[in-house]
Enzyme design. Structure first.
Site, PDB file in Angstrom:
ATOM      1  N   CYS B 160       0.809  -1.223   0.000  1.00  0.00           N
ATOM      2  CA  CYS B 160       0.000   0.000   0.000  1.00  0.00           C
ATOM      3  C   CYS B 160       0.843   1.275   0.000  1.00  0.00           C
ATOM      4  CB  CYS B 160      -0.968  -0.024   1.174  1.00  0.00           C
ATOM      5  SG  CYS B 160      -2.070  -1.446   1.039  1.00  0.00           S
ATOM      6  N   HIS B 292      -2.238   8.170   6.581  1.00  0.00           N
ATOM      7  CA  HIS B 292      -2.528   6.840   6.017  1.00  0.00           C
ATOM      8  C   HIS B 292      -3.947   6.470   6.444  1.00  0.00           C
ATOM      9  CE1 HIS B 292      -1.638   3.106   4.115  1.00  0.00           C
ATOM     10  NE2 HIS B 292      -1.795   2.410   5.208  1.00  0.00           N
ATOM     11  N   GLU B 303      -0.462   5.484  14.074  1.00  0.00           N
ATOM     12  CA  GLU B 303      -0.100   6.677  13.288  1.00  0.00           C
ATOM     13  C   GLU B 303      -0.154   7.919  14.187  1.00  0.00           C
ATOM     14  OE1 GLU B 303      -2.290   7.070   9.650  1.00  0.00           O
ATOM     15  OE2 GLU B 303      -0.948   8.649   8.895  1.00  0.00           O
ATOM     16  N   LYS B 324      -9.208   8.676   2.919  1.00  0.00           N
ATOM     17  CA  LYS B 324      -9.710   7.309   2.676  1.00  0.00           C
ATOM     18  C   LYS B 324     -11.174   7.178   3.102  1.00  0.00           C
ATOM     19  CE  LYS B 324      -5.461   4.500   2.865  1.00  0.00           C
ATOM     20  NZ  LYS B 324      -4.386   5.479   3.139  1.00  0.00           N
ATOM     21  N   HIS B 329      -9.668   2.765   0.757  1.00  0.00           N
ATOM     22  CA  HIS B 329      -8.242   2.434   0.724  1.00  0.00           C
ATOM     23  C   HIS B 329      -7.943   1.841  -0.652  1.00  0.00           C
ATOM     24  CE1 HIS B 329      -4.268   1.382   1.482  1.00  0.00           C
ATOM     25  NE2 HIS B 329      -4.366   0.711   2.622  1.00  0.00           N
ATOM     26  N   PHE B 388       1.633  -2.876   4.585  1.00  0.00           N
ATOM     27  CA  PHE B 388       1.906  -4.225   5.084  1.00  0.00           C
ATOM     28  C   PHE B 388       3.361  -4.561   4.786  1.00  0.00           C
ATOM     29  CE2 PHE B 388      -2.502  -6.491   5.008  1.00  0.00           C
ATOM     30  CZ  PHE B 388      -2.813  -5.879   6.198  1.00  0.00           C
TER      31      PHE B 388
END
Lengths: 106, 401
Positions: B160, B292, B303, B324, B329, B388
């Site tokens: 991502c 994010h 975060e 998002k 996402h 990830f």
């Protein structure tokens, strides 16, 4: 090499598919016409062979013509497909070539 | 001295619409692109919602022959690139000095269809374009081919964070003088059964909405999109009279080297710090962070901790929103789309909201621009991507000078 195809209903089916997949006029698909001369790129030929394999439910083996390309002329292409269809029919008479083909979803 | 990197083109397609004007409208009005999935059957999906591009007709953009060659992922990349390049006269630029650096995105729909044909339908043969349509570098190749660009062209895989890494690498190539122009960002066409079922198995998908930083956040919502930036050496762009949408000031990246899926506040903080150092910016110079912000329990608290670690007391003055919540996402495309959002936030003085926010979470004690956009002139913004595998990439953007 003759300038006209012999009378065989399978040839009409083959040429219909080639015309559709390559967007070349059906009337231009003469036995002596070269694929290069018709402006058929190898990618379009690959799509046409896939459609013909699906239509007749056969595996058309890869061949190289004497000049290195897979097929030079429309006549050579048709002859190779007809020979493949004849071999398939002789090998498995229980599965006639007009068995409905399975088309993968697109 | 390193060359400054200007943003001279922006392009996008997402659940918020086709084109920058549609995206800007959604940012300003807080329009949400998340809804029931309509492009594939949902009877086998436990989570039948996504941020899906609706009313998309490939035939309106590509002829029959092109469509044979293009997975949806490459289609989206080309559509966004066409918009990003629309105002740029490429004839004025040496094509050997134009790069294409995009996120590596599989042609999921192509692979899904081929395996379904093979295993479920017992097809004897697969469509001849299965391999070139599915390969993760296909979109980059198609972009280079459509415009005849002969410079460096490749795809970047970091889950991502792929698009953010692609943009950062492209900026470095321009700074280094290796190329004069770079098309960068990425696309992802993620709405297909096999991929969505794989995401369901991770138990991180929300069944109703994407609610980043909200105490009742319930997980992420998958989206599909493309987000493309055109970067140029600023001196050359100005010399040819280009429109400047903003500047790419810095890029930080790093690896958690910890867990394959759980995020690390220390790893995220290192990447944020690296982006600020690369840009030569003090933390206090930053006005806005496009987070994010996936809306998973762990991402948003981690975060937040990373932002506190880097910004100290300034973290409470920062605006931090997750777009998002509107466009989902978008996975490999996320960093590209969010860089476009961040560039627009700077250019327009418009902070996109975090939608779906219902209750404050002490573990997410940030000003997340809840539920309504904010008009606020800003000078410096960050775009965070934490993937990830612990792969982190942060972009620092500024306004055009």
């Amino acid at each position: 090499m003759s300038a006209v195809f012999p009378a065989d209903p399978r040839i009409g089916e083959i040429l219909d598919i080639v015309a559709q997949e390559t967007e070349v006029a059906r009337a231009a698909l003469l036995p002596d016409a070269t694929l290069d001369g018709l402006g058929i790129p190898s990618l379009d030929l690959t799509h046409a062979l896939f459609a013909i394999e699906t239509h007749f439910d056969v595996e058309i083996p890869v061949v190289a013509d004497q000049q290195g390309a897979e097929f030079i002329t429309v006549g050579a292409l048709v002859a190779h497909i007809l020979a493949t269809l004849d071999r398939a029919a002789a090998a498995s008479p229980a599965f006639p070539p007009d068995l409905p083909a399975q088309t993968p979803p697109t | 001295m390193a060359r400054r990197v200007a943003i001279t083109g922006l392009g996008t397609i997402s659940a918020l619409g086709c084109g920058v004007p549609a995206l800007l409208d959604a940012m300003a009005t807080g329009r949400c692109g998340i809804g029931p999935i309509s492009s594939i059957p949902t009877d086998r999906l436990s989570v039948p919602i996504a941020a899906e591009i609706r009313d998309f007709d490939p035939a309106a953009h590509f002829d029959r022959r092109q469509r044979l060659m293009l997975d949806r992922a490459a289609q989206l990349a080309l559509i966004a690139t066409r918009e990003a390049l629309a105002a740029i006269d490429l004839a004025a630029i040496d094509p050997t000095r134009c790069a294409v650096v995009l996120a590596a995105s599989f042609g999921h729909a192509t692979l899904d269809a081929s395996y379904h044909a093979l295993y479920a339908d017992h097809a004897r043969r697969l469509p001849p374009m299965t391999v070139p349509r599915a390969m993760p570098s296909a979109a980059a190749s198609h972009v280079a081919m459509e415009w005849g660009l002969h410079g460096p062209c490749f795809s970047v895989a970091s889950a991502c964070a792929s698009s953010a890494h692609a943009i950062g690498l492209a900026a470095q190539m321009i700074r280094a003088g290796q190329v004069d122009l770079a098309i960068c960002g990425g696309s992802d066409a993620s709405i297909c059964l096999g991929y969505l079922k794989a995401w369901e198995a991770l138990r991180v998908l929300s069944g109703d909405a994407c609610r980043p930083f909200s105490r009742d956040r319930s997980g992420l919502v998958i989206g599909e999109a493309a987000g493309i930036l055109v970067l140029e050496a600023e001196d050359r762009a100005m010399a040819r009279g280009a429109t400047l949408h903003g500047a790419l000031l810095g890029f930080g990246m790093g690896a958690d080297a910890g867990d394959l899926t759980a995020p690390s506040a220390a790893g995220a903080a290192r990447a944020i710090g690296a982006a600020l150092a690369d840009a030569g910016l003090a933390p206090s110079a930053v006005d806005y962070v496009n987070a994010h912000g996936t809306a998973t329990r762990l991402n948003d608290s981690t975060e937040t901790a990373a932002l506190h670690a880097v910004f100290g007391g300034h973290a409470r003055r920062l605006a931090v929103s997750s777009s998002k919540s509107m466009h989902g996402h978008c996975l490999n495309a996320a960093g590209g789309l969010e860089a476009v959002v961040t560039a627009l936030a700077l250019r327009e003085g418009l902070l996109p909201p975090t939608l779906g926010f219902r209750a404050a979470d002490p573990e997410c004690d940030l000003d997340c621009v809840p539920n309504a956009a904010r008009r606020q002139p800003i000078g410096i913004a960050l775009s965070n991507s934490f993937a990830f595998g612990g792969l982190n990439a942060v972009l620092a953007l500024g306004r055009a000078e």
